[in-house]
Design an enzyme around this catalytic site. Structure first.
Site, PDB file in Angstrom:
ATOM      1  N   ASP A  24       4.900  -3.149  -1.320  1.00 37.07           N
ATOM      2  CA  ASP A  24       5.516  -2.520  -0.123  1.00 37.07           C
ATOM      3  C   ASP A  24       6.106  -1.226  -0.814  1.00 37.07           C
ATOM      4  OD1 ASP A  24       6.166  -1.490   2.457  1.00 37.07           O
ATOM      5  OD2 ASP A  24       8.338  -2.409   1.760  1.00 37.07           O
ATOM      6  N   ASP A  26       8.884   1.407   1.033  1.00 35.44           N
ATOM      7  CA  ASP A  26      10.164   1.345   1.459  1.00 35.44           C
ATOM      8  C   ASP A  26      10.850   0.201   1.212  1.00 35.44           C
ATOM      9  OD1 ASP A  26      10.103   4.183   2.648  1.00 35.44           O
ATOM     10  OD2 ASP A  26       8.758   3.027   3.879  1.00 35.44           O
ATOM     11  N   GLY A  71       9.223  -2.261   8.329  1.00 41.33           N
ATOM     12  CA  GLY A  71       7.856  -2.409   8.137  1.00 41.33           C
ATOM     13  C   GLY A  71       6.778  -2.199   8.933  1.00 41.33           C
ATOM     14  N   ARG A  74       6.153   3.513  13.460  1.00 41.60           N
ATOM     15  CA  ARG A  74       7.406   4.111  14.296  1.00 41.60           C
ATOM     16  C   ARG A  74       7.181   3.699  15.763  1.00 41.60           C
ATOM     17  NH1 ARG A  74       5.863   8.591  11.418  1.00 41.60           N
ATOM     18  NH2 ARG A  74       4.964   9.697  13.390  1.00 41.60           N
ATOM     19  N   SER A 140       4.581   3.921   6.714  1.00 47.52           N
ATOM     20  CA  SER A 140       5.120   5.328   6.887  1.00 47.52           C
ATOM     21  C   SER A 140       4.051   6.376   6.300  1.00 47.52           C
ATOM     22  CB  SER A 140       6.319   5.560   6.057  1.00 47.52           C
ATOM     23  OG  SER A 140       6.721   6.804   5.893  1.00 47.52           O
ATOM     24  N   ASP A 198       9.948  -6.583   1.326  1.00 49.58           N
ATOM     25  CA  ASP A 198      11.364  -6.699   1.752  1.00 49.58           C
ATOM     26  C   ASP A 198      11.462  -6.816   3.258  1.00 49.58           C
ATOM     27  OD1 ASP A 198      10.775  -3.951   2.077  1.00 49.58           O
ATOM     28  OD2 ASP A 198      12.817  -3.522   2.416  1.00 49.58           O
TER      29      ASP A 198
END
Length: 248
Positions: A24, A26, A71, A74, A140, A198
């Site tokens: 991942d 971010d 995760g 948006r 994202s 995360d």
């Protein structure tokens, strides 16, 4: 499988038997989760003041962020949080909140830049030296820019970001589609690959996708977040990826 590949560097013990690793972005590779959380807080709090009932608590950048938006895309994240507050936002309102967050995040990213976590960089360098195929994944659309600004884009053979997810109509996490697409592009079956995440939704996606190893990264460093990552499907949880090399 041995800990050696085409390079001369040994693969860390926890990842031996793994043929590829999907990271991942971010909160795992780049220290950008805090920027996302701050942008969401401004956007959500503004909406709650204008639309929500009096007495609504503000968006919490730790608990609410991890529970509802981390995760996710948006639109999915905006809808999940607002509905959790008992609201019935229209599609237009969900899009407006998501667009507000996007504008805030973009402004801050361009103004401040972003760094990669040193422990992650050390692990990625080690895996590259060992010849391990690596992918970066993110819901994202900024993932490529984040990796470029952090100086780590060239470490990854494959990037599957929000733009690719939209183009291919891939569902967001906790559906494993993003991770499975990354593994497919690396040419490795999911059962032979590891996922490093995360976010609770991301850990769950790795488990649902049948990945051979799911590593949770607990940046909050609390028993509750560690326990939640394990409950959602992590095989092991670390505070920093340097721990996988015996440095933590």
């Amino acid at each position: 499988m041995s800990g050696e590949r085409s390079g001369t560097t040994a693969v860390p013990r926890a990842l031996r038997g793994t043929s590829a690793v999907v990271f991942d972005t971010d909160g795992v590779v780049t220290d950008s989760a805090r920027m996302h959380a701050a942008a969401w807080k401004t956007a959500f709090d503004s909406f709650l003041r204008a639309r929500g009932p009096e007495g609504q608590p503000p968006f919490d950048v730790c608990g609410d962020y991890l529970r509802y938006v981390d995760g996710k895309s948006r639109l999915d994240g905006a809808a999940a949080f607002l509905r959790a507050r008992g609201l019935r936002p229209s599609g237009t309102e969900i899009q407006a909140v998501a667009a507000h967050k996007e504008a805030l995040f973009t402004e801050r990213l361009r103004a401040e830049g972003v760094d990669a976590y040193p422990g992650t960089v050390r692990l990625v360098r080690t895996l590259r030296s060992a010849g391990m195929p690596l992918a970066a994944v993110s819901a994202s659309r900024h993932a490529g820019e984040l990796l470029e600004r952090a100086g780590v884009r060239d470490f990854f053979d494959v990037l599957v970001d929000g733009a690719e997810a939209g183009r291919l109509a891939l569902p967001g996490k906790p559906d494993p589609a993003l991770f499975l697409e990354a593994a497919r592009r690396l040419g490795v079956p999911a059962r032979q690959a590891a996922v490093v995440e995360d976010a609770l939704a991301g850990v769950e996606a790795g488990r649902r996708g049948g990945f051979g190893l799911v590593v949770g990264v607990d940046r909050a460093h609390t028993p509750d977040t560690r326990g939640a990552l394990l409950k959602h499907g992590a095989d092991l949880v670390v505070d920093d990826l340097a721990e996988l090399m015996g440095e933590g």
